[in-house]
Design an enzyme around this catalytic site. Sequence first.
Site, PDB file in Angstrom:
ATOM      1  N   LYS A  22     -13.106  10.674  15.821  1.00 36.64           N
ATOM      2  CA  LYS A  22     -14.304   9.872  15.536  1.00 36.64           C
ATOM      3  C   LYS A  22     -13.898   8.540  14.926  1.00 36.64           C
ATOM      4  O   LYS A  22     -14.331   7.474  15.379  1.00 36.64           O
ATOM      5  CB  LYS A  22     -15.216  10.605  14.564  1.00 36.64           C
ATOM      6  CG  LYS A  22     -16.279   9.716  13.931  1.00 36.64           C
ATOM      7  CD  LYS A  22     -17.136  10.428  12.923  1.00 36.64           C
ATOM      8  CE  LYS A  22     -16.550  10.526  11.565  1.00 36.64           C
ATOM      9  NZ  LYS A  22     -16.723   9.345  10.696  1.00 36.64           N
ATOM     10  N   ASN A  23     -13.058   8.583  13.908  1.00 29.59           N
ATOM     11  CA  ASN A  23     -12.762   7.352  13.174  1.00 29.59           C
ATOM     12  C   ASN A  23     -11.940   6.366  13.987  1.00 29.59           C
ATOM     13  O   ASN A  23     -12.132   5.155  13.893  1.00 29.59           O
ATOM     14  CB  ASN A  23     -12.106   7.682  11.835  1.00 29.59           C
ATOM     15  CG  ASN A  23     -13.123   8.318  10.888  1.00 29.59           C
ATOM     16  OD1 ASN A  23     -14.330   8.253  11.139  1.00 29.59           O
ATOM     17  ND2 ASN A  23     -12.639   8.937   9.828  1.00 29.59           N
ATOM     18  N   ARG A  95     -22.193   3.155   8.338  1.00 29.15           N
ATOM     19  CA  ARG A  95     -21.548   2.039   7.679  1.00 29.15           C
ATOM     20  C   ARG A  95     -20.335   1.528   8.448  1.00 29.15           C
ATOM     21  O   ARG A  95     -19.944   0.385   8.283  1.00 29.15           O
ATOM     22  CB  ARG A  95     -21.166   2.407   6.267  1.00 29.15           C
ATOM     23  CG  ARG A  95     -20.358   3.691   6.166  1.00 29.15           C
ATOM     24  CD  ARG A  95     -19.965   3.951   4.736  1.00 29.15           C
ATOM     25  NE  ARG A  95     -19.042   2.910   4.289  1.00 29.15           N
ATOM     26  CZ  ARG A  95     -19.380   1.894   3.527  1.00 29.15           C
ATOM     27  NH1 ARG A  95     -20.625   1.773   3.135  1.00 29.15           N
ATOM     28  NH2 ARG A  95     -18.504   0.995   3.179  1.00 29.15           N
ATOM     29  N   CYS A 119     -23.358   5.377   0.293  1.00 35.65           N
ATOM     30  CA  CYS A 119     -23.780   6.623   0.949  1.00 35.65           C
ATOM     31  C   CYS A 119     -23.573   7.736  -0.073  1.00 35.65           C
ATOM     32  O   CYS A 119     -23.213   7.490  -1.211  1.00 35.65           O
ATOM     33  CB  CYS A 119     -22.963   6.859   2.207  1.00 35.65           C
ATOM     34  SG  CYS A 119     -21.266   7.232   1.841  1.00 35.65           S
ATOM     35  N   ARG A 124     -19.025   2.484  -2.042  1.00 37.26           N
ATOM     36  CA  ARG A 124     -18.290   2.017  -0.845  1.00 37.26           C
ATOM     37  C   ARG A 124     -18.548   0.532  -0.562  1.00 37.26           C
ATOM     38  O   ARG A 124     -19.106   0.150   0.451  1.00 37.26           O
ATOM     39  CB  ARG A 124     -18.654   2.889   0.361  1.00 37.26           C
ATOM     40  CG  ARG A 124     -18.305   4.343   0.111  1.00 37.26           C
ATOM     41  CD  ARG A 124     -18.589   5.208   1.307  1.00 37.26           C
ATOM     42  NE  ARG A 124     -17.612   4.978   2.371  1.00 37.26           N
ATOM     43  CZ  ARG A 124     -17.665   5.627   3.545  1.00 37.26           C
ATOM     44  NH1 ARG A 124     -18.649   6.463   3.776  1.00 37.26           N
ATOM     45  NH2 ARG A 124     -16.755   5.387   4.483  1.00 37.26           N
ATOM     46  N   PRO A 125     -18.157  -0.340  -1.472  1.00 33.19           N
ATOM     47  CA  PRO A 125     -18.317  -1.779  -1.245  1.00 33.19           C
ATOM     48  C   PRO A 125     -17.433  -2.275  -0.099  1.00 33.19           C
ATOM     49  O   PRO A 125     -16.557  -1.532   0.379  1.00 33.19           O
ATOM     50  CB  PRO A 125     -17.884  -2.385  -2.570  1.00 33.19           C
ATOM     51  CG  PRO A 125     -16.994  -1.381  -3.191  1.00 33.19           C
ATOM     52  CD  PRO A 125     -17.463  -0.033  -2.721  1.00 33.19           C
ATOM     53  N   ASP A 127     -15.960  -5.459  -0.411  1.00 27.11           N
ATOM     54  CA  ASP A 127     -15.378  -6.685  -0.981  1.00 27.11           C
ATOM     55  C   ASP A 127     -14.006  -7.018  -0.412  1.00 27.11           C
ATOM     56  O   ASP A 127     -13.656  -8.197  -0.231  1.00 27.11           O
ATOM     57  CB  ASP A 127     -15.319  -6.579  -2.512  1.00 27.11           C
ATOM     58  CG  ASP A 127     -14.495  -5.377  -2.954  1.00 27.11           C
ATOM     59  OD1 ASP A 127     -14.927  -4.234  -2.680  1.00 27.11           O
ATOM     60  OD2 ASP A 127     -13.402  -5.549  -3.518  1.00 27.11           O
ATOM     61  N   ASP A 308     -10.858  13.358   3.554  1.00 26.39           N
ATOM     62  CA  ASP A 308     -11.779  13.946   4.535  1.00 26.39           C
ATOM     63  C   ASP A 308     -11.531  15.432   4.749  1.00 26.39           C
ATOM     64  O   ASP A 308     -12.304  16.094   5.447  1.00 26.39           O
ATOM     65  CB  ASP A 308     -11.661  13.220   5.878  1.00 26.39           C
ATOM     66  CG  ASP A 308     -12.220  11.816   5.793  1.00 26.39           C
ATOM     67  OD1 ASP A 308     -12.012  11.035   6.737  1.00 26.39           O
ATOM     68  OD2 ASP A 308     -12.843  11.483   4.764  1.00 26.39           O
ATOM     69  N   VAL A 330     -10.020   9.257  -4.039  1.00 25.33           N
ATOM     70  CA  VAL A 330     -10.364   8.156  -3.129  1.00 25.33           C
ATOM     71  C   VAL A 330     -11.813   7.709  -3.314  1.00 25.33           C
ATOM     72  O   VAL A 330     -12.102   6.530  -3.453  1.00 25.33           O
ATOM     73  CB  VAL A 330     -10.108   8.566  -1.665  1.00 25.33           C
ATOM     74  CG1 VAL A 330     -10.541   7.472  -0.706  1.00 25.33           C
ATOM     75  CG2 VAL A 330      -8.627   8.896  -1.469  1.00 25.33           C
ATOM     76  N   ARG A 400     -22.704  14.148  13.055  1.00 28.15           N
ATOM     77  CA  ARG A 400     -22.170  12.775  13.026  1.00 28.15           C
ATOM     78  C   ARG A 400     -20.694  12.780  13.391  1.00 28.15           C
ATOM     79  O   ARG A 400     -20.184  11.824  13.951  1.00 28.15           O
ATOM     80  CB  ARG A 400     -22.332  12.175  11.624  1.00 28.15           C
ATOM     81  CG  ARG A 400     -23.757  11.973  11.200  1.00 28.15           C
ATOM     82  CD  ARG A 400     -23.822  11.139   9.959  1.00 28.15           C
ATOM     83  NE  ARG A 400     -23.030   9.916  10.153  1.00 28.15           N
ATOM     84  CZ  ARG A 400     -22.776   9.044   9.185  1.00 28.15           C
ATOM     85  NH1 ARG A 400     -23.222   9.263   7.968  1.00 28.15           N
ATOM     86  NH2 ARG A 400     -22.081   7.961   9.426  1.00 28.15           N
TER      87      ARG A 400
HETATM   88  C1  EPZ Z   1     -12.555   5.418   6.300  1.00 24.78           C
HETATM   89  O1  EPZ Z   1     -13.627   4.908   5.540  1.00 24.78           O
HETATM   90  C2  EPZ Z   1     -13.095   6.624   7.046  1.00 24.78           C
HETATM   91  N1  EPZ Z   1     -14.213   6.210   7.895  1.00 24.78           N
HETATM   92  C3  EPZ Z   1     -13.599   7.665   6.038  1.00 24.78           C
HETATM   93  O2  EPZ Z   1     -14.001   8.807   6.786  1.00 24.78           O
HETATM   94  C4  EPZ Z   1     -12.430   8.057   5.125  1.00 24.78           C
HETATM   95  O3  EPZ Z   1     -12.893   8.973   4.161  1.00 24.78           O
HETATM   96  C5  EPZ Z   1     -11.867   6.809   4.431  1.00 24.78           C
HETATM   97  O4  EPZ Z   1     -11.483   5.840   5.440  1.00 24.78           O
HETATM   98  C6  EPZ Z   1     -10.659   7.110   3.565  1.00 24.78           C
HETATM   99  O5  EPZ Z   1      -9.664   7.699   4.342  1.00 24.78           O
HETATM  100  C7  EPZ Z   1     -13.980   5.562   9.062  1.00 24.78           C
HETATM  101  O6  EPZ Z   1     -12.856   5.243   9.407  1.00 24.78           O
HETATM  102  C8  EPZ Z   1     -15.179   5.222   9.889  1.00 24.78           C
HETATM  103  P1  EPZ Z   1     -11.859   3.042   2.549  1.00 24.78           P
HETATM  104  P2  EPZ Z   1     -13.458   3.487   4.792  1.00 24.78           P
HETATM  105  O7  EPZ Z   1     -12.233   1.612   2.748  1.00 24.78           O
HETATM  106  O8  EPZ Z   1     -12.468   2.660   5.497  1.00 24.78           O
HETATM  107  C9  EPZ Z   1     -13.134   1.589  -1.737  1.00 24.78           C
HETATM  108  C10 EPZ Z   1     -15.423  10.537   7.439  1.00 24.78           C
HETATM  109  O9  EPZ Z   1     -15.831  11.536   6.846  1.00 24.78           O
HETATM  110  N2  EPZ Z   1     -13.336   0.257  -1.136  1.00 24.78           N
HETATM  111  O10 EPZ Z   1     -10.452   3.449   2.833  1.00 24.78           O
HETATM  112  O11 EPZ Z   1     -14.815   2.942   4.547  1.00 24.78           O
HETATM  113  C11 EPZ Z   1     -14.117   2.617  -1.242  1.00 24.78           C
HETATM  114  O12 EPZ Z   1     -15.309   2.561  -1.980  1.00 24.78           O
HETATM  115  C12 EPZ Z   1     -15.380   9.204   6.729  1.00 24.78           C
HETATM  116  O13 EPZ Z   1     -15.001  10.524   8.622  1.00 24.78           O
HETATM  117  C13 EPZ Z   1     -13.614  -0.830  -1.944  1.00 24.78           C
HETATM  118  O14 EPZ Z   1     -13.711  -0.706  -3.171  1.00 24.78           O
HETATM  119  O15 EPZ Z   1     -12.828   3.940   3.408  1.00 24.78           O
HETATM  120  C14 EPZ Z   1     -13.363   3.916  -1.466  1.00 24.78           C
HETATM  121  O16 EPZ Z   1     -13.531   4.314  -2.810  1.00 24.78           O
HETATM  122  C15 EPZ Z   1     -15.933   9.294   5.306  1.00 24.78           C
HETATM  123  N3  EPZ Z   1     -13.794  -2.052  -1.379  1.00 24.78           N
HETATM  124  C16 EPZ Z   1     -11.899   3.517  -1.233  1.00 24.78           C
HETATM  125  O17 EPZ Z   1     -11.865   2.099  -1.329  1.00 24.78           O
HETATM  126  C17 EPZ Z   1     -13.682  -2.260  -0.028  1.00 24.78           C
HETATM  127  O18 EPZ Z   1     -13.841  -3.398   0.440  1.00 24.78           O
HETATM  128  C18 EPZ Z   1     -11.360   3.907   0.133  1.00 24.78           C
HETATM  129  O19 EPZ Z   1     -12.295   3.478   1.084  1.00 24.78           O
HETATM  130  C19 EPZ Z   1     -13.388  -1.135   0.791  1.00 24.78           C
HETATM  131  C20 EPZ Z   1     -13.210   0.100   0.218  1.00 24.78           C
END
Ligand code: EPZ
Length: 420
Positions: A22-23, A95, A119, A124-125, A127, A308, A330, A400
């Site tokens: 999916k991802n 998202r 969510c 999940r910002p 930034d 995950d 995470v 999903r």
């Molecule tokens: C990806 O989300 C995956 N989704 C998530 O899978 C997965 O849990 C996550 O990576 C971590 O491995 C997809 O690829 C569609 P992150 P992503 O940015 O990229 C913080 C599932 O169940 N953060 O690595 O959005 C954030 O809040 C989903 O399949 C910031 O602070 O995750 C989190 O605490 C759920 N600022 C941490 O970093 C930012 O700009 C990691 O998030 C971006 C992220």
Amino acid sequence: MDRIVVQGGTRLTGEVAVSGSKNSTLALMAAALLADSETVLQNVPKLRDTDGMLDILRALGATAEWVESEKSTVRIDASTVSNPEAPYDLVRKMRASFLVMGPLLARFGTARVSEPGGCAIGVRPVDQHLKGFEALGGKVRLDHGYVEATSAGRLLGARVAFDINTVNGTQNVMMAATLARGETVLENAAREPEVVELAHVLIKMGADISGAGSDRIVVRGVEDLRGVKHQVAGDRIEAGTLLAAGIITQGDVRITGVDTSTLESTLDKLRDVGAELEVGSTWVRAVAAGRPRAVRVVTAPFPGYPTDMQAQLMALLSVAEGSSVVTEHVFENRFMHVPELQRLGADIALSGRSAHLRGVPRLMGAPVMATDLRASAGLIVAALAADGDTTVNRVYHIDRGYERIEEKLGGLGARIWREG
Ligand code: EPZ
């Protein structure tokens, strides 16, 4: 069809293939926007999220459809993109739609995407995504709930040092950099397999990228990218989920269609829990050896234990011999499955980012509520080992990210069906 019923207690045996990731699919669908010709993706899972991304691409003016004559195949042609705005009512549902930002900004010099809200699992910002776009010369502003990014001419290569490890952030900025003028260096880049697969496809499209899979990725901008055909890798998280399902039922299952080099930390942890594993390059056989053993686990960015897979392991540990500790490093709120597991009889105490479990001999079936995608998966894993029936409500969460989960588990002998 809003709920799944599981009659626990049957031992899972047999073989099942996972669907495409999916991802990876979501990022690759966004990447198709960078090309001025057709992209064909094979082994695409039919999910609410993948359909959701196709809706977004169509809203942007691209052709994006399932190829009727070919199973699990989508065709995307972004040569007709005319409207670089991803609307709120579509983005709010998923998202990951934010991944269209980088490609739109790079190819059209303008992008307008509804800011993805938080969510269930956290704020999940985005930034870090925006930091990258600005470093590349994008002008970013927030406008009535939309993130708008524009660039006068082509983006300009730059050094981007992410403050934290972000998978989609790395993917978004890497995509933006492919058409920038000059060289971009991404420091503290995410190393997830979904980043590596995206880079691999971008290179097939004509991009010049090195270092994907390490924490330092170098992108040298090119003039344009062309559409390609690609078979999406098997879903590593679905594979881990199905293995956990087999193990919790004292079963013997063989999961195929996944690159096992992307699963190592999950397989290590399942061995610690006591499963006997046979591992090929694209398959894993797991044979449970008695009651699971208690372990400690801390989720971390790849190659650490995947967040995950946290809920699914917690389900397994809820019936383990002894006390376990699960620490979620995470996301800040990824324990929504805990109260529901407690309804099944699990003995769990939360303390900050850690869940402390005392394994119980048996769980008891009960009605439970799914709250997010992987929490739902954890509840189904637990239900398979519970006495009696468990009804998992709001099962749209699981749809999903899991294609025909009840067919896959049913094929392994589970008594599971949809209702409502
Ligand atoms: C990806 O989300 C995956 N989704 C998530 O899978 C997965 O849990 C996550 O990576 C971590 O491995 C997809 O690829 C569609 P992150 P992503 O940015 O990229 C913080 C599932 O169940 N953060 O690595 O959005 C954030 O809040 C989903 O399949 C910031 O602070 O995750 C989190 O605490 C759920 N600022 C941490 O970093 C930012 O700009 C990691 O998030 C971006 C992220």
